[in-house]
Design a protein around this motif. Structure first.
Motif, PDB file in Angstrom:
ATOM      1  N   ASN A 163      -5.354  -4.006  11.637  1.00 25.99           N
ATOM      2  CA  ASN A 163      -6.700  -3.626  11.239  1.00 25.99           C
ATOM      3  C   ASN A 163      -7.553  -4.876  11.365  1.00 25.99           C
ATOM      4  OD1 ASN A 163      -6.014  -0.944  10.532  1.00 25.99           O
ATOM      5  ND2 ASN A 163      -5.135  -1.700   8.636  1.00 25.99           N
ATOM      6  N   ASP A 165       0.856  -1.189   0.000  1.00 28.07           N
ATOM      7  CA  ASP A 165       0.000   0.000   0.000  1.00 28.07           C
ATOM      8  C   ASP A 165       0.897   1.246   0.000  1.00 28.07           C
ATOM      9  OD1 ASP A 165      -2.096   1.782   0.470  1.00 28.07           O
ATOM     10  OD2 ASP A 165      -2.254   1.303   2.596  1.00 28.07           O
ATOM     11  N   ARG A 199     -10.109  -5.872   9.704  1.00 27.53           N
ATOM     12  CA  ARG A 199     -10.944  -5.927   8.491  1.00 27.53           C
ATOM     13  C   ARG A 199     -10.001  -6.039   7.308  1.00 27.53           C
ATOM     14  NH1 ARG A 199      -8.838  -1.345   6.740  1.00 27.53           N
ATOM     15  NH2 ARG A 199      -8.165   0.087   8.332  1.00 27.53           N
ATOM     16  N   TYR A 250      -5.582  -7.925   9.681  1.00 26.11           N
ATOM     17  CA  TYR A 250      -4.614  -7.326   8.771  1.00 26.11           C
ATOM     18  C   TYR A 250      -3.471  -6.809   9.604  1.00 26.11           C
ATOM     19  CZ  TYR A 250      -3.310  -2.985   6.073  1.00 26.11           C
ATOM     20  OH  TYR A 250      -2.693  -1.938   5.453  1.00 26.11           O
ATOM     21  N   GLY A 296      -5.741   7.514   3.686  1.00 28.30           N
ATOM     22  CA  GLY A 296      -6.289   6.166   3.827  1.00 28.30           C
ATOM     23  C   GLY A 296      -5.630   5.176   2.884  1.00 28.30           C
ATOM     24  N   GLY A 325      -8.084  -4.554   4.049  1.00 30.32           N
ATOM     25  CA  GLY A 325      -7.497  -3.236   3.789  1.00 30.32           C
ATOM     26  C   GLY A 325      -8.138  -2.558   2.594  1.00 30.32           C
ATOM     27  N   ASP A 326      -8.068  -1.269   2.595  1.00 35.40           N
ATOM     28  CA  ASP A 326      -8.513  -0.458   1.468  1.00 35.40           C
ATOM     29  C   ASP A 326      -7.348   0.484   1.172  1.00 35.40           C
ATOM     30  OD1 ASP A 326      -9.716   1.267  -0.285  1.00 35.40           O
ATOM     31  OD2 ASP A 326     -11.522   1.563   0.894  1.00 35.40           O
ATOM     32  N   PRO A 327      -6.646   0.350   0.081  1.00 34.10           N
ATOM     33  CA  PRO A 327      -6.962  -0.286  -1.209  1.00 34.10           C
ATOM     34  C   PRO A 327      -6.414  -1.699  -1.427  1.00 34.10           C
ATOM     35  CG  PRO A 327      -5.115   1.209  -1.497  1.00 34.10           C
ATOM     36  CD  PRO A 327      -5.455   1.239  -0.038  1.00 34.10           C
ATOM     37  N   GLU A 328      -5.949  -2.407  -0.398  1.00 35.31           N
ATOM     38  CA  GLU A 328      -5.393  -3.749  -0.621  1.00 35.31           C
ATOM     39  C   GLU A 328      -6.408  -4.709  -1.262  1.00 35.31           C
ATOM     40  OE1 GLU A 328      -4.912  -1.970   2.057  1.00 35.31           O
ATOM     41  OE2 GLU A 328      -2.888  -2.207   2.836  1.00 35.31           O
ATOM     42  N   GLU A 378       0.774  -1.758  12.742  1.00 40.07           N
ATOM     43  CA  GLU A 378      -0.598  -1.616  13.233  1.00 40.07           C
ATOM     44  C   GLU A 378      -1.389  -2.854  12.857  1.00 40.07           C
ATOM     45  OE1 GLU A 378      -3.294   0.930  11.203  1.00 40.07           O
ATOM     46  OE2 GLU A 378      -2.579   0.327   9.236  1.00 40.07           O
ATOM     47  N   LYS A 428       0.741   4.906   1.480  1.00 38.29           N
ATOM     48  CA  LYS A 428      -0.096   5.682   2.394  1.00 38.29           C
ATOM     49  C   LYS A 428       0.028   7.190   2.214  1.00 38.29           C
ATOM     50  CE  LYS A 428      -1.568   2.540   5.770  1.00 38.29           C
ATOM     51  NZ  LYS A 428      -0.611   1.442   5.949  1.00 38.29           N
TER      52      LYS A 428
HETATM   53  N1  GLY Z   1      -4.608   0.411   3.509  1.00 45.09           N
HETATM   54  C1  GLY Z   1      -4.625   0.707   4.872  1.00 45.09           C
HETATM   55  C2  GLY Z   1      -5.874   0.403   5.560  1.00 45.09           C
HETATM   56  O1  GLY Z   1      -6.775  -0.207   5.026  1.00 45.09           O
HETATM   57  O2  GLY Z   1      -5.971   0.771   6.716  1.00 45.09           O
END
Ligand code: GLY
Ligand code: AMP
Length: 421
Positions: A285, A212, A287, A269, A226, A289-292, A283, A214
């Protein structure tokens, strides 16, 4: 199966698109959804997905078989708990499990107990203590709002005054309650990698990693966002990294959470930094990832719905997941003013022309359909994804699409996947 998908970004559009490939999908309702998801099923614009009771009532009223949760906010708000109480299956962690993302201090504590390598960290609720700590530290400084700030609560800087101002901004309420506690971290050096796993309450299987971007601007400069783009597969990573993260990060974290009575079901994640002294967690997450997601799911060679059902039943397949040998590169088209104050309501052109192209996906995020056509309605407007036999070919397709789709003030990074071997 009747599925309710919560969220309305490009990640959810990609999830909905992948679910739509499953022969078992009968009905897809997306709340709030977006114009991209509206092509796949019903959408419920304006729906507040953090209102746990409203989500449960809606799911019952619509005879939903499984709720799939995209973003973190509903998870942290206890939507999965409310759905369970209403007798509805939902794929995602409970409110207690979602603390892994919703509180960086909580995540640090779990990592300490699970012996997971991560940056040293200090937490502050008093601004003077934070300022004094930074004064006594060496640059670069890393300062984070403790709670959920949509990826925008982190500052990495060489500038002491900027670092101290950020700590003050957080504690003064710029990020609401999310910033009342500030975390100052040791700076880690290296390449980043997103490693995602699917967890069924006891076991985890990994998805293909992605990288990603950032920062807003080329060359990893400008503010944190994001996410501005992504690619998969990632060639320049240690060969055993996925196994390593499963063995030394995901599994130990799931065990420690289980000791506390938290049976973690959902995606987990791990944002990793590949440092010279080994991989360390930046970190968690709770859920996808966005944009993963937008580059991982197009490569997943599985029935995604079957996989989610199996994971939800605590019955993940005892094998690695199948991914195609192809590559995917995603470029985020952001609005003018993103991330601070994105401009909304400008007309979007060119996306229709790309629908017929087999090597391009257009995933909607901040868009809205009006009588005048498609307009922008958020910071990250669209995520264009190119596919191909290798990263270079996928990248060319993504940038062709990034140029074809247009709206006033469009900004995107030109260096996504550029260095990828
Ligand atoms: N790509 C980072 C996130 O989804 O937090
Ligand atoms: P986070 O939301 O905690 O992942 O932080 C967002 C981004 O800030 C990460 O993807 C990194 O690029 C950067 N970052 C966070 N923590 C650190 C750290 N300890 N050292 C260096 N960079 C960091």
């Amino acid at each position: 199966m009747r599925i309710l998908l919560l969220g309305g970004g490009a990640r959810e559009h990609a999830i909905g698109w992948k679910l739509a490939h499953s022969p078992n999908l009968e009905v897809l309702i997306s709340a709030p959804g977006n114009p991209g998801l509206a092509r796949l099923g019903a959408i419920v614009p304006g729906f507040d997905v953090t209102d746990a009771e409203a989500v449960a009532d809606f799911a019952v009223a619509n005879a939903i078989d499984l709720v799939v949760v995209g973003p973190e906010a509903p998870l942290a708000a206890g939507v999965v708990d409310a759905l369970a109480a209403a007798g509805i299956d939902a794929f995602g962690p409970t409110k207690a499990g979602a603390q892994l993302e919703a509180s960086k201090a909580f995540a640090k504590d779990v990592m300490r107990r699970a012996n997971v390598p991560t940056a040293k960290a200090w937490t502050f609720t008093d601004v003077n203590d934070a300022i004094a700590h930074l004064e006594a530290s060496e640059p670069p400084y890393v300062i984070k709002a403790d709670g959920l700030a949509a990826g925008k609560g982190v500052l990495v800087t060489e500038d002491l005054i900027a670092a101290q101002s950020w700590a003050r901004l957080c504690i003064d309420g710029h990020f609401g309650d999310a910033g009342a506690t500030v975390v100052v971290e040791e700076h880690l050096d290296g390449e980043e990698l997103s490693v995602l796993a699917l967890c069924d309450g006891t076991r985890a299987v990994a998805l293909e990693p992605a990288r990603d971007y950032k920062r807003l601007l080329d060359g990893d400069t400008g503010p944190n966002t994001g996410g501005m783009g992504c690619y998969s597969p990632v060639a320049d990573m240690p060969e055993d990294i996925v196994e390593h993260v499963l063995d030394h990060v995901i599994d130990p974290v799931l065990e420690v959470m289980a000791e506390d009575g938290i049976k973690y079901k959902g995606f987990l994640y791990a944002g990793m930094m590949l440092t010279r002294t080994g991989p360390k967690v930046l970190e968690f997450n709770c859920r996808l990832g966005d944009p993963e997601t937008q580059v991982i799911l197009p490569r997943l060679d599985e029935d995604f719905l079957e996989l989610l059902i199996a994971a939800n039943e605590g019955n993940l397949p005892d094998r690695q997941l199948r991914f195609s040998d192809t590559a995917a590169v995603g470029v985020v088209l952001a609005a003018a003013g993103y991330p601070e104050s994105p401009e909304r309501g400008v007309p979007i052109t060119g996306s229709r022309e790309l629908h017929a192209e087999p090597d391009v996906h257009i995933f909607h995020a901040g868009t809205k359909l009006t009588v005048d056509g498609l307009v922008s309605n958020g910071g990250r407007v669209l995520n264009v994804v190119g596919r191909g036999p290798d990263v270079a070919t996928a990248r060319a397709a993504a940038y062709r699409a990034a140029e074809t789709v247009d709206f006033p003030g469009k900004q995107y990074r030109s260096d996504i996947a550029k260095r990828a071997p």
